[in-house]
Design a protein around this motif. Structure first.
Motif, PDB file in Angstrom:
ATOM      1  N   GLY A   1      42.091 -65.281  72.461  1.00  0.00           N
ATOM      2  CA  GLY A   1      40.893 -64.533  72.109  1.00  0.00           C
ATOM      3  C   GLY A   1      41.237 -63.072  71.877  1.00  0.00           C
ATOM      4  O   GLY A   1      42.341 -62.615  72.172  1.00  0.00           O
ATOM      5  N   THR A   2      40.295 -62.301  71.367  1.00  0.00           N
ATOM      6  CA  THR A   2      40.579 -60.895  71.078  1.00  0.00           C
ATOM      7  C   THR A   2      40.867 -60.097  72.336  1.00  0.00           C
ATOM      8  O   THR A   2      41.587 -59.118  72.293  1.00  0.00           O
ATOM      9  N   SER A   3      40.300 -60.498  73.447  1.00  0.00           N
ATOM     10  CA  SER A   3      40.596 -59.806  74.709  1.00  0.00           C
ATOM     11  C   SER A   3      40.501 -60.787  75.880  1.00  0.00           C
ATOM     12  O   SER A   3      39.576 -60.740  76.675  1.00  0.00           O
ATOM     13  N   PRO A   4      41.464 -61.700  75.979  1.00  0.00           N
ATOM     14  CA  PRO A   4      41.418 -62.686  77.062  1.00  0.00           C
ATOM     15  C   PRO A   4      41.552 -62.014  78.426  1.00  0.00           C
ATOM     16  O   PRO A   4      42.157 -60.942  78.552  1.00  0.00           O
ATOM     17  N   LEU A   5      40.961 -62.604  79.429  1.00  0.00           N
ATOM     18  CA  LEU A   5      41.082 -62.086  80.787  1.00  0.00           C
ATOM     19  C   LEU A   5      42.543 -62.084  81.218  1.00  0.00           C
ATOM     20  O   LEU A   5      43.247 -63.068  81.021  1.00  0.00           O
ATOM     21  N   THR A   6      42.979 -61.006  81.807  1.00  0.00           N
ATOM     22  CA  THR A   6      44.325 -60.954  82.371  1.00  0.00           C
ATOM     23  C   THR A   6      44.287 -61.134  83.875  1.00  0.00           C
ATOM     24  O   THR A   6      45.309 -61.416  84.488  1.00  0.00           O
ATOM     25  N   ASN A   7      43.100 -60.968  84.478  1.00  0.00           N
ATOM     26  CA  ASN A   7      42.914 -61.145  85.920  1.00  0.00           C
ATOM     27  C   ASN A   7      41.704 -62.015  86.189  1.00  0.00           C
ATOM     28  O   ASN A   7      40.763 -62.055  85.392  1.00  0.00           O
TER      29      ASN A   7
ATOM     30  N   GLU B   1      26.749 -61.288  97.613  1.00  0.00           N
ATOM     31  CA  GLU B   1      28.067 -60.663  97.734  1.00  0.00           C
ATOM     32  C   GLU B   1      28.110 -59.701  98.912  1.00  0.00           C
ATOM     33  O   GLU B   1      27.104 -59.084  99.273  1.00  0.00           O
ATOM     34  N   ALA B   2      29.274 -59.564  99.511  1.00  0.00           N
ATOM     35  CA  ALA B   2      29.475 -58.632 100.626  1.00  0.00           C
ATOM     36  C   ALA B   2      29.038 -57.228 100.218  1.00  0.00           C
ATOM     37  O   ALA B   2      29.165 -56.835  99.057  1.00  0.00           O
ATOM     38  N   THR B   3      28.541 -56.472 101.198  1.00  0.00           N
ATOM     39  CA  THR B   3      28.021 -55.127 100.927  1.00  0.00           C
ATOM     40  C   THR B   3      28.587 -54.068 101.863  1.00  0.00           C
ATOM     41  O   THR B   3      28.160 -52.921 101.817  1.00  0.00           O
ATOM     42  N   TYR B   4      29.534 -54.420 102.721  1.00  0.00           N
ATOM     43  CA  TYR B   4      30.047 -53.429 103.666  1.00  0.00           C
ATOM     44  C   TYR B   4      30.736 -52.286 102.917  1.00  0.00           C
ATOM     45  O   TYR B   4      31.259 -52.466 101.819  1.00  0.00           O
ATOM     46  N   THR B   5      30.716 -51.106 103.481  1.00  0.00           N
ATOM     47  CA  THR B   5      31.359 -49.952 102.866  1.00  0.00           C
ATOM     48  C   THR B   5      32.867 -50.154 102.880  1.00  0.00           C
ATOM     49  O   THR B   5      33.448 -50.449 103.923  1.00  0.00           O
ATOM     50  N   GLY B   6      33.474 -50.014 101.730  1.00  0.00           N
ATOM     51  CA  GLY B   6      34.911 -50.239 101.577  1.00  0.00           C
ATOM     52  C   GLY B   6      35.224 -51.522 100.825  1.00  0.00           C
ATOM     53  O   GLY B   6      36.354 -51.732 100.397  1.00  0.00           O
ATOM     54  N   TYR B   7      34.210 -52.377 100.653  1.00  0.00           N
ATOM     55  CA  TYR B   7      34.423 -53.665  99.976  1.00  0.00           C
ATOM     56  C   TYR B   7      34.547 -53.485  98.464  1.00  0.00           C
ATOM     57  O   TYR B   7      33.822 -52.705  97.849  1.00  0.00           O
ATOM     58  N   ALA B   8      35.430 -54.224  97.857  1.00  0.00           N
ATOM     59  CA  ALA B   8      35.523 -54.370  96.399  1.00  0.00           C
ATOM     60  C   ALA B   8      36.201 -55.701  96.116  1.00  0.00           C
ATOM     61  O   ALA B   8      36.982 -56.202  96.934  1.00  0.00           O
ATOM     62  N   ARG B   9      35.891 -56.283  94.991  1.00  0.00           N
ATOM     63  CA  ARG B   9      36.568 -57.511  94.563  1.00  0.00           C
ATOM     64  C   ARG B   9      38.054 -57.227  94.361  1.00  0.00           C
ATOM     65  O   ARG B   9      38.445 -56.105  94.054  1.00  0.00           O
ATOM     66  N   VAL B  10      38.842 -58.279  94.504  1.00  0.00           N
ATOM     67  CA  VAL B  10      40.296 -58.133  94.358  1.00  0.00           C
ATOM     68  C   VAL B  10      40.758 -58.874  93.108  1.00  0.00           C
ATOM     69  O   VAL B  10      40.443 -60.062  92.922  1.00  0.00           O
ATOM     70  N   ALA B  11      41.501 -58.161  92.267  1.00  0.00           N
ATOM     71  CA  ALA B  11      42.056 -58.753  91.040  1.00  0.00           C
ATOM     72  C   ALA B  11      43.304 -59.562  91.379  1.00  0.00           C
ATOM     73  O   ALA B  11      44.152 -59.117  92.151  1.00  0.00           O
ATOM     74  N   VAL B  12      43.397 -60.747  90.798  1.00  0.00           N
ATOM     75  CA  VAL B  12      44.592 -61.582  90.921  1.00  0.00           C
ATOM     76  C   VAL B  12      44.980 -61.987  89.497  1.00  0.00           C
ATOM     77  O   VAL B  12      44.152 -62.493  88.738  1.00  0.00           O
ATOM     78  N   ALA B  13      46.222 -61.748  89.144  1.00  0.00           N
ATOM     79  CA  ALA B  13      46.691 -62.009  87.780  1.00  0.00           C
ATOM     80  C   ALA B  13      46.541 -63.472  87.395  1.00  0.00           C
ATOM     81  O   ALA B  13      46.769 -64.372  88.210  1.00  0.00           O
ATOM     82  N   ARG B  14      46.170 -63.692  86.145  1.00  0.00           N
ATOM     83  CA  ARG B  14      46.087 -65.046  85.574  1.00  0.00           C
ATOM     84  C   ARG B  14      47.461 -65.461  85.089  1.00  0.00           C
ATOM     85  O   ARG B  14      47.689 -65.719  83.914  1.00  0.00           O
TER      86      ARG B  14
END
Length: 143
Positions: A29-35, A55-68
């Motif tokens: 695709g023109t911009s396939p997901l890399t993560n 989704e979790a809401t605690y301060t400091g939380y963020a989703r984590v990218a994992v390479a495809r």
């Protein structure tokens, strides 16, 4: 109706390793997901939910990218397993009880959930707790 075992494994490789399925699907695709993005949830986001559902809401939380790639996920025998430890941000304020995780398409916002599942036991997150999944701690099975 079920899929053939070879196709199930090919499907998992397409999703988790961006490996084309000859004559059926590719990653051109023109911009396939890399993560892919792993998220934490306080309840089942459900099949109609998005990555923001419960989704979790605690301060400091963020989703984590994992390479495809095979460096992010090992795919074998119709299963995808995370290669390395997946570590979320440390809780600096607030609290959550995490009961589910999801694997989706967006780093933030209402991304599409590809797979979700319940934790073996709930995880209480409060100040100074850093949630993580050990290497091979997430197993996604296609059957």
């Amino acid at each position: 109706m079920s899929k053939g075992d070879t196709f199930e494994n090919d499907w998992m490789k397409l999703i988790f390793n961006a490996t084309a399925i000859a004559n059926i699907a590719d990653n051109a695709g023109t911009s396939p997901l890399t993560n892919l993005y792993v998220s934490l949830h306080t309840a089942d986001p459900g099949e109609s939910g998005s990555q923001t559902t419960s989704e979790a809401t605690y301060t400091g939380y963020a989703r984590v990218a994992v390479a495809r790639t095979s460096g992010g996920w090992t795919v074998s025998t119709n299963q995808a397993v995370n290669v390395s430890t997946i570590t979320f941000g440390q809780c600096t304020a607030g609290s959550n009880t995490i009961t589910y995780f999801a694997i989706g398409t967006a780093s933030s916002g209402a991304g599409k959930i590809l797979y979700s599942g319940a934790l073996a036991s709930s995880l209480a997150v409060s100040v100074n707790v850093t949630p993580s999944f050990a290497a091979s701690g997430i197993t996604v099975t296609e059957d």
